[in-house]
Design a protein around this motif. Structure first.
Motif, PDB file in Angstrom:
ATOM      1  N   TYR A 159       5.809  19.165  -3.885  1.00 35.79           N
ATOM      2  CA  TYR A 159       4.531  18.459  -3.811  1.00 35.79           C
ATOM      3  C   TYR A 159       4.630  17.184  -2.973  1.00 35.79           C
ATOM      4  O   TYR A 159       3.621  16.585  -2.613  1.00 35.79           O
ATOM      5  CB  TYR A 159       4.057  18.097  -5.221  1.00 35.79           C
ATOM      6  CG  TYR A 159       5.094  17.342  -6.029  1.00 35.79           C
ATOM      7  CD1 TYR A 159       5.219  15.953  -5.926  1.00 35.79           C
ATOM      8  CD2 TYR A 159       5.975  18.018  -6.876  1.00 35.79           C
ATOM      9  CE1 TYR A 159       6.186  15.272  -6.649  1.00 35.79           C
ATOM     10  CE2 TYR A 159       6.933  17.342  -7.593  1.00 35.79           C
ATOM     11  CZ  TYR A 159       7.031  15.967  -7.482  1.00 35.79           C
ATOM     12  OH  TYR A 159       8.001  15.286  -8.187  1.00 35.79           O
ATOM     13  N   ARG A 163       1.150  15.445   3.973  1.00 34.47           N
ATOM     14  CA  ARG A 163      -0.284  15.556   3.684  1.00 34.47           C
ATOM     15  C   ARG A 163      -0.625  14.880   2.352  1.00 34.47           C
ATOM     16  O   ARG A 163      -1.643  14.188   2.238  1.00 34.47           O
ATOM     17  CB  ARG A 163      -0.701  17.032   3.645  1.00 34.47           C
ATOM     18  CG  ARG A 163      -2.189  17.255   3.456  1.00 34.47           C
ATOM     19  CD  ARG A 163      -2.549  18.728   3.621  1.00 34.47           C
ATOM     20  NE  ARG A 163      -3.980  18.942   3.455  1.00 34.47           N
ATOM     21  CZ  ARG A 163      -4.569  19.137   2.284  1.00 34.47           C
ATOM     22  NH1 ARG A 163      -3.843  19.152   1.173  1.00 34.47           N
ATOM     23  NH2 ARG A 163      -5.866  19.327   2.224  1.00 34.47           N
ATOM     24  N   ALA A 164       0.222  15.091   1.351  1.00 32.26           N
ATOM     25  CA  ALA A 164       0.002  14.438   0.056  1.00 32.26           C
ATOM     26  C   ALA A 164       0.062  12.918   0.195  1.00 32.26           C
ATOM     27  O   ALA A 164      -0.713  12.189  -0.444  1.00 32.26           O
ATOM     28  CB  ALA A 164       1.040  14.919  -0.951  1.00 32.26           C
ATOM     29  N   LYS A 166      -0.781  11.235   2.818  1.00 32.71           N
ATOM     30  CA  LYS A 166      -2.038  10.819   3.441  1.00 32.71           C
ATOM     31  C   LYS A 166      -3.134  10.665   2.386  1.00 32.71           C
ATOM     32  O   LYS A 166      -3.906   9.696   2.407  1.00 32.71           O
ATOM     33  CB  LYS A 166      -2.484  11.848   4.484  1.00 32.71           C
ATOM     34  CG  LYS A 166      -1.687  11.831   5.773  1.00 32.71           C
ATOM     35  CD  LYS A 166      -2.269  12.864   6.742  1.00 32.71           C
ATOM     36  CE  LYS A 166      -1.515  12.868   8.076  1.00 32.71           C
ATOM     37  NZ  LYS A 166      -2.080  13.869   9.016  1.00 32.71           N
ATOM     38  N   ILE A 167      -3.197  11.618   1.468  1.00 26.29           N
ATOM     39  CA  ILE A 167      -4.233  11.584   0.421  1.00 26.29           C
ATOM     40  C   ILE A 167      -4.018  10.387  -0.496  1.00 26.29           C
ATOM     41  O   ILE A 167      -4.966   9.668  -0.845  1.00 26.29           O
ATOM     42  CB  ILE A 167      -4.212  12.896  -0.391  1.00 26.29           C
ATOM     43  CG1 ILE A 167      -4.606  14.074   0.510  1.00 26.29           C
ATOM     44  CG2 ILE A 167      -5.146  12.803  -1.589  1.00 26.29           C
ATOM     45  CD1 ILE A 167      -4.433  15.427  -0.130  1.00 26.29           C
ATOM     46  N   VAL A 168      -2.764  10.146  -0.887  1.00 24.76           N
ATOM     47  CA  VAL A 168      -2.442   8.997  -1.741  1.00 24.76           C
ATOM     48  C   VAL A 168      -2.801   7.693  -1.032  1.00 24.76           C
ATOM     49  O   VAL A 168      -3.365   6.768  -1.639  1.00 24.76           O
ATOM     50  CB  VAL A 168      -0.953   9.009  -2.140  1.00 24.76           C
ATOM     51  CG1 VAL A 168      -0.572   7.716  -2.854  1.00 24.76           C
ATOM     52  CG2 VAL A 168      -0.649  10.209  -3.033  1.00 24.76           C
ATOM     53  N   SER A 169      -2.489   7.603   0.261  1.00 29.16           N
ATOM     54  CA  SER A 169      -2.799   6.391   1.033  1.00 29.16           C
ATOM     55  C   SER A 169      -4.298   6.145   1.084  1.00 29.16           C
ATOM     56  O   SER A 169      -4.760   5.006   0.933  1.00 29.16           O
ATOM     57  CB  SER A 169      -2.237   6.509   2.449  1.00 29.16           C
ATOM     58  OG  SER A 169      -0.826   6.606   2.436  1.00 29.16           O
ATOM     59  N   LEU A 170      -5.074   7.209   1.279  1.00 32.96           N
ATOM     60  CA  LEU A 170      -6.530   7.080   1.286  1.00 32.96           C
ATOM     61  C   LEU A 170      -7.033   6.576  -0.064  1.00 32.96           C
ATOM     62  O   LEU A 170      -7.936   5.719  -0.121  1.00 32.96           O
ATOM     63  CB  LEU A 170      -7.163   8.431   1.620  1.00 32.96           C
ATOM     64  CG  LEU A 170      -8.701   8.481   1.615  1.00 32.96           C
ATOM     65  CD1 LEU A 170      -9.277   7.528   2.655  1.00 32.96           C
ATOM     66  CD2 LEU A 170      -9.186   9.909   1.859  1.00 32.96           C
ATOM     67  N   CYS A 171      -6.445   7.079  -1.133  1.00 34.53           N
ATOM     68  CA  CYS A 171      -6.829   6.636  -2.482  1.00 34.53           C
ATOM     69  C   CYS A 171      -6.536   5.151  -2.675  1.00 34.53           C
ATOM     70  O   CYS A 171      -7.317   4.432  -3.314  1.00 34.53           O
ATOM     71  CB  CYS A 171      -6.109   7.466  -3.538  1.00 34.53           C
ATOM     72  SG  CYS A 171      -6.656   9.184  -3.630  1.00 34.53           S
TER      73      CYS A 171
END
Length: 340
Positions: A159, A163-164, A166-171
């Motif tokens: 996991y 890409r993960a 990137k999602i965490v950074s956006l959050c």
């Protein structure tokens, strides 16, 4: 009314509502019900060096962080999970250094000439700088803990992908925007009611100003320091405990050289961040628990604390260059003169 640095009490009104002077981004702002102290101009020598300090921070920070962003985006081998968080940290630092020239201009002009919209943007970015670094470092600490935990247990982390990250950074970006939103709402241009009609960009709280001021300081202290730093300390304590037990009680292999270097780099970046920001948050505790007069010494200390917190935005690129071989190699490769 306040900016983002050390608050200094100036006077109190008859209903015991605190009227405060705070120093930040090179200006002075006072509550409209309280006239500026008569000897304010005697502190003029304290302002001389600030444009130079802010200009150096701006030039070094903008150059260094832009180089980090460029290297991570252009070098294929730099696209790792940790570097994704470093990329976002560099973007946040770059964003802050981009607005420093406006702070310098306000400092030199001794008033705010840029209007209310830009006032809200600048104060929002100033406050974003308080939260963004420590939150991205918290995420990086969580990531380091999970890597160590997986290594101790000899497990893979399917996991843990780019890409993960990137999602965490956006959050993280969205979370910090939500945290900073109240400061954006209260930011406005205040026109001094005296004959000067001097404009300042400040946080304008409703009555009772003293209570709102204290609430904003506690809000910043808890969300911008106490919670993330406590989380980081717990993670690193658990990480060191697991590594110690791994050496003593397990046949599992120790962290490989690359993982060790990344862990050390994250730890050093975190240590430098805490060194730069801890005085700022300690000043909040002092402001909330004591009643200090605005002496030249205290104002000088306030400017030093603010400059130290600003300086954190330009130090990280040097840490990456010293602590990470891949960054050094990528920097050198980017600087090479290639034939046409």
């Amino acid at each position: 009314m306040e900016n983002v640095s050390l608050p200094l009490p100036v006077c109190n009104d008859s209903d015991d509502t605190a009227v405060l002077l705070s120093l930040g981004a090179g200006n002075l702002s006072t509550d409209p019900r309280c006239a500026p102290p008569a000897d304010l101009h005697s502190y003029a020598d304290l302002y001389v060096v600030l444009p130079v300090i802010y200009s150096v921070i701006c030039a070094v920070g903008l150059t260094g962080n832009t180089a980090v962003i460029y290297v991570i985006l252009k070098a294929p081998k730099m696209k790792t999970v940790t570097n994704m968080f470093i990329l976002n940290l560099a973007i946040a630092d770059d964003l802050f250094t981009l607005v420093l020239p406006i702070n310098i201009a306000e400092h030199l002009l001794h008033y705010w000439p840029f209007g209310e919209v830009l006032c809200k943007i600048i104060l929002s970015v100033d406050h974003y700088n308080i939260f963004s670094s420590i939150y991205f470092l918290t995420v990086m600490s969580v990531d380091r803990y999970l890597v160590v935990l997986a290594t101790v247990r000899s497990k893979r982390m399917p996991y843990r992908t780019y890409r993960a990250a990137k999602i965490v950074s956006l959050c993280v970006w969205l979370l910090v925007i939500l945290i900073v939103m109240p400061f954006t709402v209260f930011a406005e241009v205040f026109v001094n009611p005296d004959t000067t009609k001097r404009k300042t960009c400040v946080l304008s709280f409703p009555s009772p100003e003293g209570s709102w001021f204290k609430a904003s300081r506690i809000y910043t202290l808890v969300l911008g320091f106490a919670i993330p730093v406590s989380t980081i300390c717990i993670l690193y304590t658990a990480m060191l405990y697991k590594l110690r037990n791994m050496r003593l009680n397990s046949n599992a292999k120790a962290l490989d050289k690359a993982k060790k270097k990344v862990t050390v780099m994250v730890f050093v970046v975190l240590a430098v961040c805490l060194f730069c920001w801890t005085p700022f948050h300690l000043s909040t505790i002092v402001a909330l628990t004591t009643d200090l007069s605005a002496t030249p010494l205290l104002i000088g200390i306030s400017y030093f604390i603010t400059s130290l917190s600003y300086a954190n935005s330009c130090l990280n690129p040097f840490l990456y260059a010293f602590l990470d071989d891949s960054f050094r190699k990528a920097f050198k490769k980017m600087l090479e003169c290639r034939p046409a």
